[in-house]
Design a protein around this motif. Structure first.
Motif, PDB file in Angstrom:
ATOM      1  N   PHE A 100       0.814  -1.206   0.000  1.00 21.50           N
ATOM      2  CA  PHE A 100       0.000   0.000   0.000  1.00 21.50           C
ATOM      3  C   PHE A 100       0.856   1.268   0.000  1.00 21.50           C
ATOM      4  O   PHE A 100       1.721   1.463   0.849  1.00 21.50           O
ATOM      5  N   GLY A 101       0.613   2.127  -0.987  1.00 16.47           N
ATOM      6  CA  GLY A 101       1.253   3.433  -1.060  1.00 16.47           C
ATOM      7  C   GLY A 101       2.693   3.444  -1.524  1.00 16.47           C
ATOM      8  O   GLY A 101       3.332   4.502  -1.519  1.00 16.47           O
ATOM      9  N   GLN A 102       3.232   2.311  -1.957  1.00 17.41           N
ATOM     10  CA  GLN A 102       4.653   2.252  -2.317  1.00 17.41           C
ATOM     11  C   GLN A 102       5.025   3.198  -3.456  1.00 17.41           C
ATOM     12  O   GLN A 102       6.147   3.701  -3.501  1.00 17.41           O
ATOM     13  N   ASN A 103       4.103   3.443  -4.373  1.00 17.83           N
ATOM     14  CA  ASN A 103       4.410   4.291  -5.527  1.00 17.83           C
ATOM     15  C   ASN A 103       4.084   5.761  -5.292  1.00 17.83           C
ATOM     16  O   ASN A 103       4.158   6.568  -6.218  1.00 17.83           O
ATOM     17  N   ASN A 104       3.708   6.112  -4.071  1.00 23.81           N
ATOM     18  CA  ASN A 104       3.341   7.493  -3.764  1.00 23.81           C
ATOM     19  C   ASN A 104       4.130   7.937  -2.531  1.00 23.81           C
ATOM     20  O   ASN A 104       3.894   7.460  -1.431  1.00 23.81           O
ATOM     21  N   LYS A 105       5.053   8.857  -2.741  1.00 22.39           N
ATOM     22  CA  LYS A 105       5.945   9.259  -1.644  1.00 22.39           C
ATOM     23  C   LYS A 105       5.190   9.869  -0.473  1.00 22.39           C
ATOM     24  O   LYS A 105       5.698   9.896   0.658  1.00 22.39           O
ATOM     25  N   ASN A 106       3.966  10.355  -0.714  1.00 18.68           N
ATOM     26  CA  ASN A 106       3.215  10.983   0.370  1.00 18.68           C
ATOM     27  C   ASN A 106       2.784  10.004   1.451  1.00 18.68           C
ATOM     28  O   ASN A 106       2.412  10.405   2.549  1.00 18.68           O
ATOM     29  N   TYR A 107       2.814   8.714   1.141  1.00 23.42           N
ATOM     30  CA  TYR A 107       2.417   7.726   2.139  1.00 23.42           C
ATOM     31  C   TYR A 107       3.577   7.330   3.055  1.00 23.42           C
ATOM     32  O   TYR A 107       3.377   6.641   4.046  1.00 23.42           O
ATOM     33  N   LYS A 108       4.775   7.750   2.723  1.00 24.32           N
ATOM     34  CA  LYS A 108       5.931   7.377   3.527  1.00 24.32           C
ATOM     35  C   LYS A 108       5.809   7.982   4.929  1.00 24.32           C
ATOM     36  O   LYS A 108       5.602   9.174   5.097  1.00 24.32           O
ATOM     37  N   GLY A 109       5.947   7.113   5.920  1.00 29.09           N
ATOM     38  CA  GLY A 109       5.880   7.571   7.298  1.00 29.09           C
ATOM     39  C   GLY A 109       4.483   7.805   7.822  1.00 29.09           C
ATOM     40  O   GLY A 109       4.304   8.272   8.954  1.00 29.09           O
ATOM     41  N   LYS A 110       3.472   7.484   7.014  1.00 30.27           N
ATOM     42  CA  LYS A 110       2.090   7.697   7.443  1.00 30.27           C
ATOM     43  C   LYS A 110       1.561   6.477   8.200  1.00 30.27           C
ATOM     44  O   LYS A 110       2.111   5.375   8.124  1.00 30.27           O
ATOM     45  N   ASN A 111       0.469   6.668   8.879  1.00 34.86           N
ATOM     46  CA  ASN A 111      -0.164   5.621   9.677  1.00 34.86           C
ATOM     47  C   ASN A 111      -0.965   4.695   8.761  1.00 34.86           C
ATOM     48  O   ASN A 111      -2.202   4.763   8.711  1.00 34.86           O
ATOM     49  N   ILE A 112      -0.277   3.835   8.053  1.00 35.55           N
ATOM     50  CA  ILE A 112      -0.911   2.964   7.060  1.00 35.55           C
ATOM     51  C   ILE A 112      -1.930   2.033   7.716  1.00 35.55           C
ATOM     52  O   ILE A 112      -2.928   1.646   7.090  1.00 35.55           O
ATOM     53  N   ALA A 113      -1.729   1.678   8.966  1.00 36.56           N
ATOM     54  CA  ALA A 113      -2.651   0.757   9.646  1.00 36.56           C
ATOM     55  C   ALA A 113      -4.079   1.296   9.649  1.00 36.56           C
ATOM     56  O   ALA A 113      -5.040   0.508   9.664  1.00 36.56           O
ATOM     57  N   ALA A 114      -4.246   2.626   9.605  1.00 38.61           N
ATOM     58  CA  ALA A 114      -5.591   3.205   9.616  1.00 38.61           C
ATOM     59  C   ALA A 114      -6.372   2.857   8.362  1.00 38.61           C
ATOM     60  O   ALA A 114      -7.613   2.901   8.364  1.00 38.61           O
ATOM     61  N   PHE A 115      -5.663   2.518   7.289  1.00 34.14           N
ATOM     62  CA  PHE A 115      -6.323   2.146   6.037  1.00 34.14           C
ATOM     63  C   PHE A 115      -6.757   0.679   6.028  1.00 34.14           C
ATOM     64  O   PHE A 115      -7.361   0.225   5.060  1.00 34.14           O
ATOM     65  N   PHE A 116      -6.450  -0.053   7.092  1.00 41.50           N
ATOM     66  CA  PHE A 116      -6.778  -1.478   7.148  1.00 41.50           C
ATOM     67  C   PHE A 116      -7.356  -1.828   8.522  1.00 41.50           C
ATOM     68  O   PHE A 116      -6.735  -2.505   9.317  1.00 41.50           O
ATOM     69  N   PRO A 117      -8.581  -1.352   8.805  1.00 35.89           N
ATOM     70  CA  PRO A 117      -9.184  -1.619  10.116  1.00 35.89           C
ATOM     71  C   PRO A 117      -9.557  -3.090  10.289  1.00 35.89           C
ATOM     72  O   PRO A 117      -9.699  -3.834   9.313  1.00 35.89           O
ATOM     73  N   ASP A 118      -9.742  -3.480  11.541  1.00 38.16           N
ATOM     74  CA  ASP A 118     -10.066  -4.874  11.842  1.00 38.16           C
ATOM     75  C   ASP A 118     -11.510  -5.220  11.518  1.00 38.16           C
ATOM     76  O   ASP A 118     -11.805  -6.321  11.059  1.00 38.16           O
ATOM     77  N   LYS A 119     -12.426  -4.293  11.779  1.00 38.65           N
ATOM     78  CA  LYS A 119     -13.839  -4.618  11.598  1.00 38.65           C
ATOM     79  C   LYS A 119     -14.608  -3.425  11.067  1.00 38.65           C
ATOM     80  O   LYS A 119     -14.551  -2.331  11.622  1.00 38.65           O
ATOM     81  N   PHE A 120     -15.339  -3.658   9.970  1.00 37.87           N
ATOM     82  CA  PHE A 120     -16.174  -2.621   9.372  1.00 37.87           C
ATOM     83  C   PHE A 120     -17.602  -2.731   9.902  1.00 37.87           C
ATOM     84  O   PHE A 120     -18.082  -3.815  10.237  1.00 37.87           O
TER      85      PHE A 120
END
Length: 448
Positions: free
Chosen positions: A372-392
């Motif tokens: 996730f986000g590897q091709n977009n430098k803006n995602y570097k250092g961001k809280n990627i876990a927020a994009f993958f919650p445990d339960k919807f």
């Protein structure tokens, strides 16, 4: 929006089979593979599939042909050499004109909120159940809520396969938090804690008015963390009950922080993107995940993201998912091929490439999440876990008239925020407006 690089690499080697999808017999794209002898010699003499064109209409996406080729088109051509993929952007021709002109197209990207007006109203739906069963396509790769939503739309069938998703997360401006010495939002917050944070960030500084938080109330109903029924699908009636009021009240307070009341345009969501993206006078902006792909460079906007806070009635539950489905058109002359293409686009190899660009994927495997986000430098250092919650949260019951109800609420939300009406009066009027418009829609279309 950031211009997409046409050179995005799509790893399309035949490393992943989708059951029998893409290699099964049957369907108009496989006519040359039927009825041959089982001997190797005659198989090698089988007639190759006839060249065809598969056309995708942009629907609710804002894709350009360059984006389509980079994200989908090149992968389709490599996987299916006999298929020429093509995009018709929604910016180039409205759907009604496309249909009136008789322009053929096979697939369309549409969310649940757009399904009635873009698919059902034109009788463009196709039930994919038989093709799914025949190809042994595995629906378990998707979160159950995504398939449940489509089952609800198709009354037990399936009209589309999920291409990618979006849901609510909390975007925030690190610079403003640092400037005013306020702790960043974090996972596990309640809405009361979020409100306290918004109050601390709402201030007049150097002649500039800063606001703690703003959002579009439409999104908060369409992907609510609380089960809410704006339209009863059996009666086609709106009843704005206590749950509807709970959500309404929760968000009104963020727009009415003493001394920093929002304007009518802010309450309708009109000015918020400029305030957050450009002017940087809005500290927090609950928004859909995929907006991150078009945020300004990190050097310009120092943003991060946190999970949405929780209602006390639903602790730890993320907002419901708003999927983009690939609908196979009833008017398509190549339904089997369109289904095979749609199925392939849900494969891990394609989903990984979408995830690299920052699209919230339709499948959530460790490999996809890691990409996730590897091709977009803006995602570097961001809280990627927020994009993958445990339960919807579960999606609200599907009604073809849901968009009528939530836009009725949006209209009165601004009146409450600006002090023109009280909440009870506003919701009562919105309910009446919604029911009147639903009745008019039913009378016009003759459908229920």
């Amino acid at each position: 929006m950031r211009k997409y690089r046409a050179g995005i690499s799509m790893v399309c080697a035949a490393m992943l089979a989708i059951g029998a999808v893409g290699c099964s017999g049957g369907g108009d794209s496989r006519e040359g593979e039927r009825g041959g002898s089982e001997t190797a010699g005659k198989q090698s003499e089988a007639k190759p599939p006839e060249p065809i064109e598969i056309v995708l209409y942009g629907g609710q996406s804002n894709w350009t042909p360059e984006m389509f080729d980079a994200l989908y088109g090149n992968a389709i051509k490599k996987k299916f050499p006999h298929i020429t993929p093509k995009l018709i952007p929604n910016s180039s021709v409205p759907l009604d004109q496309l249909i009136t002109a008789g322009t053929p197209f096979d697939l369309m990207l549409v969310t649940p909120s757009g399904t009635r007006r873009m698919v059902l109203d034109y009788n463009l739906e196709t039930d994919l159940t038989e093709m799914i069963q025949a190809s042994k396509f595995d629906l378990n790769r998707f979160d159950k809520t995504i398939i449940d939503t489509q089952r609800d739309i198709a009354k037990g069938g399936l009209y589309g396969l999920p291409a990618f998703t979006q849901f609510q997360v909390l975007f925030y401006n690190r610079t403003l938090f640092d400037k005013f010495g306020v702790a960043y939002p974090k996972a596990g917050m309640t809405y009361d804690e979020l409100y306290d944070t918004a109050v601390k960030l709402s201030r007049l500084e150097g002649g500039i008015k800063y606001y703690g938080l703003g959002t579009n109330i439409l999104w908060q109903y369409r992907t609510s963390q609380l089960p809410v029924e704006l339209v009863n699908p059996k009666t086609n009636k709106s009843v704005f009950d206590d749950k509807v009021k709970t959500i309404f009240d929760n968000w009104v307070r963020f727009f009415t922080v003493p001394g920093f009341e929002a304007t009518d345009r802010m309450a309708k969501g009109s000015d918020l993107e400029n305030m957050f993206f450009k002017d940087q006078t809005l500290a927090m902006y609950p928004h859909y995940t995929n907006v991150a792909r078009r945020l300004p460079d990190t050097e310009v906007l120092n943003w991060d993201v946190a999970p949405m806070p929780s209602y006390k009635e639903a602790p730890g539950i993320a907002s419901s998912v708003d999927p983009y489905y690939l609908y196979v058109m009833s008017t398509s002359k190549h339904k089997q091929a369109a289904f095979e293409v749609a199925a392939y686009l849900t494969s891990q190899e394609v989903q990984i490439e979408l995830a690299k660009e920052g699209f919230t994927p339709a499948i959530n495997t460790p490999e996809v999440q890691a990409a996730f986000g590897q091709n977009n430098k803006n995602y570097k250092g961001k809280n990627i876990a927020a994009f993958f919650p445990d339960k919807f949260a579960a999606a609200p019951p599907f009604s073809p008239y849901y968009a009528i109800a939530d836009t009725s609420i949006q209209a009165v939300f601004a009146e409450v925020v600006t002090g023109k009406k009280d909440v009870n009066t506003a919701l009562r009027e919105a309910e009446a407006t919604s029911n009147k418009r639903i009745e008019e829609q039913i009378a016009t279309t003759g459908t229920k």
